[in-house]
Design a protein around this motif. Structure first.
Motif, PDB file in Angstrom:
ATOM      1  N   VAL A  60       1.862  -2.204  10.867  1.00  0.00           N
ATOM      2  CA  VAL A  60       1.604  -1.597  12.172  1.00  0.00           C
ATOM      3  C   VAL A  60       0.535  -0.503  12.080  1.00  0.00           C
ATOM      4  O   VAL A  60       0.806   0.668  12.342  1.00  0.00           O
ATOM      5  CB  VAL A  60       2.918  -1.035  12.792  1.00  0.00           C
ATOM      6  N   PRO A  61      -0.713  -0.822  11.742  1.00  0.00           N
ATOM      7  CA  PRO A  61      -1.722   0.211  11.508  1.00  0.00           C
ATOM      8  C   PRO A  61      -2.439   0.744  12.748  1.00  0.00           C
ATOM      9  O   PRO A  61      -3.080   1.795  12.687  1.00  0.00           O
ATOM     10  CB  PRO A  61      -2.728  -0.522  10.622  1.00  0.00           C
ATOM     11  N   ASN A  62      -2.325   0.026  13.884  1.00  0.00           N
ATOM     12  CA  ASN A  62      -3.127   0.401  15.048  1.00  0.00           C
ATOM     13  C   ASN A  62      -2.782   1.800  15.552  1.00  0.00           C
ATOM     14  O   ASN A  62      -1.616   2.142  15.747  1.00  0.00           O
ATOM     15  CB  ASN A  62      -2.932  -0.619  16.163  1.00  0.00           C
ATOM     16  N   GLY A  63      -3.823   2.594  15.776  1.00  0.00           N
ATOM     17  CA  GLY A  63      -3.651   3.960  16.263  1.00  0.00           C
ATOM     18  C   GLY A  63      -3.565   4.996  15.163  1.00  0.00           C
ATOM     19  O   GLY A  63      -3.418   6.189  15.454  1.00  0.00           O
ATOM     20  N   TYR A  64      -3.681   4.560  13.918  1.00  0.00           N
ATOM     21  CA  TYR A  64      -3.565   5.464  12.771  1.00  0.00           C
ATOM     22  C   TYR A  64      -4.744   5.287  11.819  1.00  0.00           C
ATOM     23  O   TYR A  64      -5.365   4.220  11.782  1.00  0.00           O
ATOM     24  CB  TYR A  64      -2.278   5.180  11.988  1.00  0.00           C
ATOM     25  N   ASN A  65      -5.003   6.342  11.052  1.00  0.00           N
ATOM     26  CA  ASN A  65      -5.974   6.257   9.970  1.00  0.00           C
ATOM     27  C   ASN A  65      -5.457   7.041   8.774  1.00  0.00           C
ATOM     28  O   ASN A  65      -4.663   7.985   8.933  1.00  0.00           O
ATOM     29  CB  ASN A  65      -7.333   6.829  10.393  1.00  0.00           C
ATOM     30  N   VAL A  66      -5.892   6.650   7.590  1.00  0.00           N
ATOM     31  CA  VAL A  66      -5.490   7.359   6.381  1.00  0.00           C
ATOM     32  C   VAL A  66      -6.704   7.570   5.488  1.00  0.00           C
ATOM     33  O   VAL A  66      -7.756   6.949   5.671  1.00  0.00           O
ATOM     34  CB  VAL A  66      -4.419   6.581   5.582  1.00  0.00           C
ATOM     35  N   SER A  67      -6.521   8.443   4.511  1.00  0.00           N
ATOM     36  CA  SER A  67      -7.510   8.637   3.461  1.00  0.00           C
ATOM     37  C   SER A  67      -6.761   8.977   2.186  1.00  0.00           C
ATOM     38  O   SER A  67      -5.617   9.442   2.233  1.00  0.00           O
ATOM     39  CB  SER A  67      -8.491   9.751   3.837  1.00  0.00           C
ATOM     40  N   ARG A  68      -7.371   8.743   1.053  1.00  0.00           N
ATOM     41  CA  ARG A  68      -6.738   9.072  -0.233  1.00  0.00           C
ATOM     42  C   ARG A  68      -7.831   9.578  -1.174  1.00  0.00           C
ATOM     43  O   ARG A  68      -8.349   8.844  -1.995  1.00  0.00           O
ATOM     44  CB  ARG A  68      -6.067   7.829  -0.813  1.00  0.00           C
ATOM     45  N   SER A  69      -8.175  10.835  -1.023  1.00  0.00           N
ATOM     46  CA  SER A  69      -9.241  11.414  -1.832  1.00  0.00           C
ATOM     47  C   SER A  69      -8.725  11.878  -3.198  1.00  0.00           C
ATOM     48  O   SER A  69      -9.512  12.011  -4.145  1.00  0.00           O
ATOM     49  CB  SER A  69      -9.909  12.581  -1.103  1.00  0.00           C
ATOM     50  N   THR A  70      -7.432  12.139  -3.305  1.00  0.00           N
ATOM     51  CA  THR A  70      -6.829  12.540  -4.578  1.00  0.00           C
ATOM     52  C   THR A  70      -5.574  11.720  -4.827  1.00  0.00           C
ATOM     53  O   THR A  70      -5.029  11.112  -3.903  1.00  0.00           O
ATOM     54  CB  THR A  70      -6.443  14.027  -4.596  1.00  0.00           C
ATOM     55  N   THR A  71      -5.088  11.716  -6.054  1.00  0.00           N
ATOM     56  CA  THR A  71      -3.832  11.023  -6.362  1.00  0.00           C
ATOM     57  C   THR A  71      -2.669  11.644  -5.615  1.00  0.00           C
ATOM     58  O   THR A  71      -1.737  10.961  -5.203  1.00  0.00           O
ATOM     59  CB  THR A  71      -3.567  11.083  -7.878  1.00  0.00           C
ATOM     60  N   GLU A  72      -2.719  12.961  -5.428  1.00  0.00           N
ATOM     61  CA  GLU A  72      -1.568  13.678  -4.890  1.00  0.00           C
ATOM     62  C   GLU A  72      -1.392  13.562  -3.381  1.00  0.00           C
ATOM     63  O   GLU A  72      -0.279  13.590  -2.881  1.00  0.00           O
ATOM     64  CB  GLU A  72      -1.678  15.174  -5.227  1.00  0.00           C
ATOM     65  N   ASP A  73      -2.495  13.462  -2.641  1.00  0.00           N
ATOM     66  CA  ASP A  73      -2.427  13.602  -1.178  1.00  0.00           C
ATOM     67  C   ASP A  73      -2.725  12.304  -0.446  1.00  0.00           C
ATOM     68  O   ASP A  73      -3.658  11.574  -0.801  1.00  0.00           O
ATOM     69  CB  ASP A  73      -3.427  14.673  -0.720  1.00  0.00           C
ATOM     70  N   PHE A  74      -1.974  12.072   0.626  1.00  0.00           N
ATOM     71  CA  PHE A  74      -2.168  10.851   1.426  1.00  0.00           C
ATOM     72  C   PHE A  74      -1.884  11.207   2.889  1.00  0.00           C
ATOM     73  O   PHE A  74      -0.831  10.897   3.437  1.00  0.00           O
ATOM     74  CB  PHE A  74      -1.219   9.760   0.924  1.00  0.00           C
ATOM     75  N   PRO A  75      -2.830  11.861   3.565  1.00  0.00           N
ATOM     76  CA  PRO A  75      -2.618  12.259   4.958  1.00  0.00           C
ATOM     77  C   PRO A  75      -2.730  11.089   5.923  1.00  0.00           C
ATOM     78  O   PRO A  75      -3.523  10.160   5.712  1.00  0.00           O
ATOM     79  CB  PRO A  75      -3.725  13.287   5.207  1.00  0.00           C
ATOM     80  N   LEU A  76      -1.957  11.157   7.008  1.00  0.00           N
ATOM     81  CA  LEU A  76      -1.962  10.150   8.071  1.00  0.00           C
ATOM     82  C   LEU A  76      -2.504  10.808   9.333  1.00  0.00           C
ATOM     83  O   LEU A  76      -1.996  11.831   9.767  1.00  0.00           O
ATOM     84  CB  LEU A  76      -0.550   9.630   8.322  1.00  0.00           C
ATOM     85  N   ARG A  77      -3.504  10.210   9.936  1.00  0.00           N
ATOM     86  CA  ARG A  77      -4.184  10.793  11.081  1.00  0.00           C
ATOM     87  C   ARG A  77      -3.883   9.982  12.335  1.00  0.00           C
ATOM     88  O   ARG A  77      -3.997   8.752  12.330  1.00  0.00           O
ATOM     89  CB  ARG A  77      -5.701  10.788  10.819  1.00  0.00           C
ATOM     90  N   LEU A  78      -3.486  10.692  13.405  1.00  0.00           N
ATOM     91  CA  LEU A  78      -3.373  10.099  14.733  1.00  0.00           C
ATOM     92  C   LEU A  78      -4.502  10.665  15.576  1.00  0.00           C
ATOM     93  O   LEU A  78      -4.590  11.875  15.754  1.00  0.00           O
ATOM     94  CB  LEU A  78      -2.046  10.462  15.398  1.00  0.00           C
ATOM     95  N   GLU A  79      -5.379   9.814  16.074  1.00  0.00           N
ATOM     96  CA  GLU A  79      -6.557  10.312  16.785  1.00  0.00           C
ATOM     97  C   GLU A  79      -6.293  10.546  18.270  1.00  0.00           C
ATOM     98  O   GLU A  79      -6.690  11.555  18.816  1.00  0.00           O
ATOM     99  CB  GLU A  79      -7.716   9.316  16.626  1.00  0.00           C
ATOM    100  N   LEU A  80      -5.655   9.611  18.935  1.00  0.00           N
ATOM    101  CA  LEU A  80      -5.371   9.725  20.371  1.00  0.00           C
ATOM    102  C   LEU A  80      -3.896   9.392  20.556  1.00  0.00           C
ATOM    103  O   LEU A  80      -3.525   8.238  20.730  1.00  0.00           O
ATOM    104  CB  LEU A  80      -6.237   8.744  21.170  1.00  0.00           C
ATOM    105  N   ALA A  81      -3.063  10.415  20.500  1.00  0.00           N
ATOM    106  CA  ALA A  81      -1.619  10.181  20.511  1.00  0.00           C
ATOM    107  C   ALA A  81      -1.169   9.479  21.792  1.00  0.00           C
ATOM    108  O   ALA A  81      -1.630   9.817  22.904  1.00  0.00           O
ATOM    109  CB  ALA A  81      -0.883  11.500  20.352  1.00  0.00           C
ATOM    110  N   ALA A  82      -0.261   8.518  21.623  1.00  0.00           N
ATOM    111  CA  ALA A  82       0.316   7.772  22.738  1.00  0.00           C
ATOM    112  C   ALA A  82       1.832   7.846  22.646  1.00  0.00           C
ATOM    113  O   ALA A  82       2.382   8.004  21.541  1.00  0.00           O
ATOM    114  CB  ALA A  82      -0.140   6.318  22.684  1.00  0.00           C
ATOM    115  N   PRO A  83       2.543   7.718  23.770  1.00  0.00           N
ATOM    116  CA  PRO A  83       4.015   7.777  23.734  1.00  0.00           C
ATOM    117  C   PRO A  83       4.626   6.772  22.760  1.00  0.00           C
ATOM    118  O   PRO A  83       5.684   7.048  22.170  1.00  0.00           O
ATOM    119  CB  PRO A  83       4.403   7.482  25.180  1.00  0.00           C
TER     120      PRO A  83
END
Lengths: 112, 111
Positions: A60-83
């Protein structure tokens, strides 16, 4: 050894706002995952990463983005939040060849 | 995609009773895992099963990996109030070996 740490624990967003859910692990695990949990629906995979610089879509990836610049961190980004993104989000990690993920304690997100 | 059918969806039992829940799949899994989720927390691994037919215990918990590799059960003996929570089965059959989760069994225990 803190394991998998997620921040924030709770958040309320207005429709159209953006935010980043943070996830950090201190176990030097290669693999990291983001799941969402809706009542009675189990855990659905959003995105995962097999190592720094490598990410891939889950179920279910739609509406989300991720990045993994380091081994330790894995942030999840919501760009346009929906209910429909109101849910509890869990980050998890595992070492290569291991069995059974280690989960964070979750972020409860409400979009109004 | 692959799916796990977990049953029952919820259970209300008396303290001291035994509990049984199971998961089935139309696909073969190489590993079956059972997790417990306490309210407000992330799932925690209870038992991992690696071989078809394997029967493993962890205290009052017993789990088995079905011979066909398409099912697994979890039993809890002599339930206590702290057994309350949601129990998930999971199998590593997704792409890259990702875990696929059942929808969970919500256990309530009356003292």
């Amino acid at each position: 050894n803190a394991g998998v740490t997620q921040t924030p624990k709770f958040r309320i967003l207005k429709i159209g706002q953006s935010m980043t859910l943070q996830c950090t692990q201190d176990m030097n695990h290669n693999y990291m995952y983001w799941y969402r949990q809706d009542p009675g629906m189990g855990l659905k995979l959003i995105y995962y990463s097999v190592g720094a610089g490598i990410t891939d879509k889950g179920e279910v990836p739609n509406g989300y983005n991720v990045s993994r610049s380091t081994t330790e961190d894995f942030p999840l980004r919501l760009e346009l939040a929906a209910p429909s993104q109101t849910s509890v989000y869990f980050c998890a990690s595992i070492r290569q060849g291991g069995y059974g993920y280690t989960f964070g304690s979750g972020t409860r997100l409400t979009v109004v | 995609g692959q799916q796990l059918n977990q049953s029952p969806q919820s259970m209300f039992i008396q303290e001291g009773e035994d509990v049984s829940m199971n998961c089935t799949s139309s696909s073969i899994f190489n590993t079956w895992l059972w997790y417990k989720q306490d309210p407000g927390e992330g799932p925690v691994l209870l038992i991992a099963l690696y071989k078809a037919g394997e029967l493993t215990s962890n205290g009052r918990l017993t789990a088995q990996f079905g011979i066909t590799r398409k099912d697994s059960f979890l039993n809890i003996s002599a339930s206590i109030p702290s057994d309350v929570g949601i129990y998930f089965c999971a199998g590593n059959g997704g792409s890259q070996g990702n875990l696929i989760f059942g929808k969970g069994t919500k256990l309530s225990v009356k003292p």
